[in-house]
Write an enzyme that holds these catalytic residues in place. Structure first.
Site, PDB file in Angstrom:
ATOM      1  N   GLY A   1      31.972   9.411 -31.706  1.00  0.00           N
ATOM      2  CA  GLY A   1      32.242   8.207 -32.484  1.00  0.00           C
ATOM      3  C   GLY A   1      32.110   6.948 -31.653  1.00  0.00           C
ATOM      4  N   SER A   2      32.842   5.902 -32.050  1.00  0.00           N
ATOM      5  CA  SER A   2      32.592   4.547 -31.551  1.00  0.00           C
ATOM      6  C   SER A   2      32.972   4.283 -30.107  1.00  0.00           C
ATOM      7  CB  SER A   2      33.290   3.532 -32.456  1.00  0.00           C
ATOM      8  OG  SER A   2      32.686   3.521 -33.736  1.00  0.00           O
ATOM      9  N   THR A   3      33.630   5.223 -29.425  1.00  0.00           N
ATOM     10  CA  THR A   3      33.826   5.025 -27.991  1.00  0.00           C
ATOM     11  C   THR A   3      32.480   4.984 -27.267  1.00  0.00           C
ATOM     12  OG1 THR A   3      34.209   7.414 -27.809  1.00  0.00           O
ATOM     13  CG2 THR A   3      36.155   5.991 -27.832  1.00  0.00           C
TER      14      THR A   3
END
Length: 572
Positions: free
Chosen positions: A166-168
């Protein structure tokens, strides 16, 4: 046993046996691993490591098995006072880990809290020393007790658990874009959604921001703080391309093993070809990574762009001679970004946490007095049987502190909590950060000295004149604590080659020290424990933070039978 032997009873004898026992039970279990008993061709028992450090270093740890040959009767029992031939066992080497037991307890407690409140499929947390790559703590669920081996999975979650992060991953997509030299943070784009058309099938795919409607026309910098997927899609059309992104991800260590000392490590996948796949890869969907890969890549932000290899073995020593056979240390793998890129990213990550106007997704992690920077992540889970993404998620957090000179990196994640309405990670993660901050005395270091570059490399003062050394250090603005009234120095803290700053304390033990107790009030945990070890006395420490009470007052001499009790509490 001794009492029975003294009775000299006929027909009574003893046989030694060994058992592997883990006194802490369910504690860093996947890291430690476990052993099982097996028998060789001579029916002799021996231990075999099957997981974690036990498995990876089995040959180092097991040593050489001893045995006893003896006379026995027709029933197989040993004949007392019969002939006996014995070969002593040779112990294996000793392995010391980088795990800090206090930080491990903070993390174990937090992960159990996350699991209990969220009823997630799994949860995990890793804490690393940002300056060296040493793993200070890690914990995961479901876990197990090595004594019982009541496990549901034999895969180490930190290196063998691959998932869409995801967005990490936006940290590293932005790193790639900024490092290219083409990134301009004030470039604007229309957030909300972005469509992609497959030129072969004419199929239209749409990428949407997490709030569906977006925030109108915003800048790329704002898009990072708001975790905008369309910002990534736009950057991958205007600033960098597919080949740039794949090359960057590879350079940052994704799609390949870290070489961490645990068996069964997986590399994950960073395969993407079509425009929609490239865009989703940029925000961590359609690719898979491991938690340890994130720790490794994040070290670059704390070291001026230099990426460090994570490690967990501090040293290995010979069990007979105590000679050090191996010593774990800071290892630079590659320089993956410039200082300018790193500083820009740290500013972007600071806005994720500290924007008080609600324009950052990490506001729930804000801690007053701690300069935390971070990126949050939410990844949809792909169901391979159904061939589609579900409305179920993996939530994650990548952070470090303090911003300007990070000392600690923390990565945490959980899969499939019972609902997505609550941020189950925030409060337990914040509690760990606060505990570590107090324990290591991070936020109260002399920031002014650091920023003005008033730093010094500690020399070896062994055999140096006490008075001259004291004068030299005080002229540099260092607080000197002398133990004893001898004219020569025999021990010191910090040791040679450590970096110290103006206002720090240096402890010098002289050749005439009578174990007279100094005034410890106001010392930090790190300072007081270093001093007590230098003094070589018995002590007990309660709490964390700063010393406010000591059981033996200043000026009294402490004997070998005495125990100095130190009580600490937070400064604020």
């Amino acid at each position: 046993k001794d009492k029975i032997e003294k009775l000299e009873l006929p027909g009574i004898d003893f046989i030694k046996s060994y058992k592997r026992y883990y006194p802490n039970g369910d504690y860093a279990s996947y890291t430690l691993g476990y052993t099982v008993k097996k028998k060789d061709s001579n029916n002799l028992e021996f231990q075999v490591g099957e997981l974690g450090i036990e498995g990876y270093y089995d040959e180092v740890l097991k040593g050489k098995t001893g045995y006893v040959e003896y006379e026995k009767d027709k029933y197989g029992y040993k004949i007392p006072n019969g002939r006996e031939y014995k070969i002593d066992a040779h112990d294996g080497d000793n392995i010391y880990l980088t795990i800090d037991s206090n930080i491990q307890l903070f993390v174990e407690s937090a992960v159990k809290n996350i699991q209990d409140t969220s009823s997630a499929e799994w949860a995990l947390m890793i804490v690393a020393d940002a300056k060296t790559g040493a793993i200070l703590a890690n914990s995961s669920t479901p876990s197990f007790d090595p004594n019982l081996r009541n496990m549901t999975s034999y895969l180490d979650p930190f290196v063998a658990n691959t998932y869409e992060p995801g967005s990490t991953m936006k940290i590293f997509t932005y790193m790639c874009a900024i490092e290219s030299g083409n990134y301009k943070g004030d470039t604007t784009y229309l957030s909300g959604s972005k469509s992609f058309t497959d030129m072969k099938t004419n199929k239209v795919s749409i990428i949407k921001d997490w709030n569906k409607k977006g925030w109108g026309v915003i800048t790329y910098d704002q898009g990072f703080a708001l975790s905008s997927n369309t910002a990534i899609a736009d950057i991958l059309e205007t600033t960098i391309n597919k080949d740039n992104l794949k090359s960057c991800f590879t350079k940052y260590g994704f799609g390949q093993k870290t070489g961490y000392t645990i068996k069964g490590e997986l590399a994950g996948t960073i395969e993407f070809n079509y425009p929609i796949e490239v865009a989703t890869a940029g925000y961590g969907q359609g690719i898979t990574t491991t938690p340890m890969q994130h720790i490794q890549a994040l070290t670059s932000l704390a070291n001026g762009g230099k990426m460090l290899k994570p490690y967990i073995v501090s040293k290995i020593t010979d069990s007979s001679t105590n000679k050090t056979l191996y010593e774990g240390k800071r290892e630079v793998i590659n320089t993956i970004a410039s200082i300018e890129t790193v500083n820009k990213l740290k500013d972007l990550m600071a806005n994720v946490v500290n924007n008080r106007n609600g324009t950052g997704t990490g506001g729930a992690y804000r801690i007053e007095g701690i300069d935390l920077i971070a990126k949050t992540g939410t990844a949809q889970i792909f169901d391979y049987k159904q061939g589609k993404y579900l409305d179920e998620y993996i939530y994650s957090f990548s952070g470090m502190f303090p911003k300007d000179d990070p000392e600690v990196i923390i990565y945490t994640a959980l899969k499939r909590p019972k609902d997505s309405a609550t941020n189950y990670l925030a409060e337990p993660t914040k509690e760990v950060i606060k505990n570590i901050n107090n324990y290591l005395n991070i936020d109260n270091k002399d920031v002014v000295s650091k920023s003005s570059n008033e730093e010094y490399t500690v020399k070896s003062y062994s055999s140096a004149n006490t008075a001259n050394t004291k004068k030299e250090l005080e002229n540099m603005g260092i607080n000197v604590v002398i133990l004893g009234d001898g004219d020569k120095i025999i021990k010191q803290y910090p040791s040679q080659d450590n970096i110290i700053y103006k206002g720090d304390r240096v402890f010098l033990l002289t050749n005439n020290y009578d174990k007279r107790v100094p005034n410890l009030i106001g010392y930090s945990y790190k300072e007081v424990i270093s001093l007590l070890k230098l003094m070589d006395i018995n002590y007990t420490i309660n709490g964390n933070g700063y010393v406010y009470e000591q059981s033996i007052l200043e000026g009294n001499i402490i004997s070998d039978e005495d125990n100095l009790v130190i009580n600490l509490k937070p400064k604020y």
